[in-house]
Scaffold this active site. Structure first.
Site, mmCIF file in Angstrom:
data_model
loop_
_atom_site.group_PDB
_atom_site.id
_atom_site.type_symbol
_atom_site.label_atom_id
_atom_site.label_comp_id
_atom_site.label_asym_id
_atom_site.label_seq_id
_atom_site.Cartn_x
_atom_site.Cartn_y
_atom_site.Cartn_z
ATOM 1 N N VAL A 79 0.845 -1.196 0.000
ATOM 2 C CA VAL A 79 0.000 0.000 0.000
ATOM 3 C C VAL A 79 0.880 1.245 0.000
ATOM 4 O O VAL A 79 2.026 1.229 0.442
ATOM 5 C CB VAL A 79 -0.954 0.045 1.220
ATOM 6 C CG1 VAL A 79 -1.828 -1.194 1.267
ATOM 7 C CG2 VAL A 79 -0.188 0.207 2.520
ATOM 8 N N CYS A 80 0.331 2.333 -0.500
ATOM 9 C CA CYS A 80 0.961 3.653 -0.438
ATOM 10 C C CYS A 80 -0.150 4.689 -0.541
ATOM 11 O O CYS A 80 -1.331 4.348 -0.508
ATOM 12 C CB CYS A 80 2.010 3.825 -1.537
ATOM 13 S SG CYS A 80 1.356 3.667 -3.210
ATOM 14 N N THR A 81 0.200 5.940 -0.679
ATOM 15 C CA THR A 81 -0.801 7.006 -0.615
ATOM 16 C C THR A 81 -1.826 6.902 -1.739
ATOM 17 O O THR A 81 -3.029 6.809 -1.497
ATOM 18 C CB THR A 81 -0.119 8.388 -0.667
ATOM 19 O OG1 THR A 81 0.865 8.456 0.351
ATOM 20 C CG2 THR A 81 -1.144 9.492 -0.475
#
Length: 264
Positions: free
Chosen positions: A175-177
């Site tokens: 996951v990331c922004t």
């Protein structure tokens, strides 16, 4: 109200110098502000302004070869979160340093926000790997997040290589922004030999949009004057120390790491 968009698309971009001039003129004439990065592998942009003007920019970009599927994540703010309009030529859409670690060369599986929520709801055994920097994760992260104590995204390369023996066969969700870091991190993991990697499609911001704050603790750091967004995609009123990246309680709070300074 200002419409804020974040979008990226991997595609083979040609004539980038001419495109740089065209996009800068188009955006400046409409008083848009933010950053557009143009790389041989695609486009990455963060732009805010009056709604009609932002949508006109998106329409223009989506007419370019290879960018017709570009999808923007949207949020709103009462103030302009950027100070100027920049269109820059870059070697990569986001600096990583591994040439074929992107979806133009190596594909990784995807999981939707609703699927990830269902995994949490059912107590599925999996690793949630956050590919953001350490100071971003301190602002907020998913339940039981694993991370690599990174100061920059390039630190991911060495950190994840060390996890290969332990995590090779385990189900992993990166996951990331907004999704772009996972577009490189997840393919790179496949290249190393991880066998069961999926990336959260659309990142944390898309999860907020579809699932709210369930299984997420805190806010989501963003790289503009808003500093952090809550699960309703609203600015939380935090400030930021631009020296050490510490997130502050409010914009003029004294930084606990740099006590002699405060920041607007």
């Amino acid at each position: 109200m200002f419409l804020n968009i974040a979008a990226y698309q991997f595609a083979h971009l040609n004539n980038r110098e001419a495109l740089q001039s065209e996009l800068l003129t188009f955006a400046t004439e409409r008083s848009l502000k933010g950053t557009i990065l143009l790389a041989p592998e695609g486009i990455n942009l963060f732009v805010a302004g009056e709604e009609l003007s932002v949508r006109e920019l998106l329409t223009l970009i989506k007419k370019l070869p290879g960018l017709g599927d570009l999808t923007a994540k949207e949020s709103w703010s009462a103030t302009q979160p950027f100070t100027r309009m920049l269109v820059r030529l870059k070697k990569e859409t986001i600096a990583f340093g591994v040439e074929k670690a992107n979806p133009l060369h190596t594909q990784a599986g995807r999981i939707s926000a609703k699927e990830l929520k269902a995994w949490y709801d059912s107590d599925k055994d999996f690793i949630l790997l956050d590919t953001r920097n350490e100071f971003e994760i301190e602002v907020g992260a998913f339940k039981n997040t694993q991370h690599l104590n990174m100061h920059t995204f390039k630190d991911f390369i060495q950190g994840i290589e060390e996890k290969l023996p332990e995590w090779r066969t385990k189900p992993i969700v990166t996951v990331c922004t907004g999704g772009i870091r996972c577009e490189k991190a997840a393919p790179f993991m496949n290249m190393l030999g991880f066998e069961n990697v999926q990336q959260l499609d659309g990142g944390i911001l898309k999860y907020f949009e579809e699932c709210g704050s369930e299984h997420y603790q805190g806010d989501c750091f963003v790289f503009d004057k808003r500093v952090a967004l809550n699960a309703e995609l609203e600015p939380t009123g935090h400030g930021l120390c631009w020296d050490c990246q510490a997130v502050l309680e409010h914009p003029r709070a004294k930084c606990p790491r740099c006590p002699a300074k405060s920041y607007a």
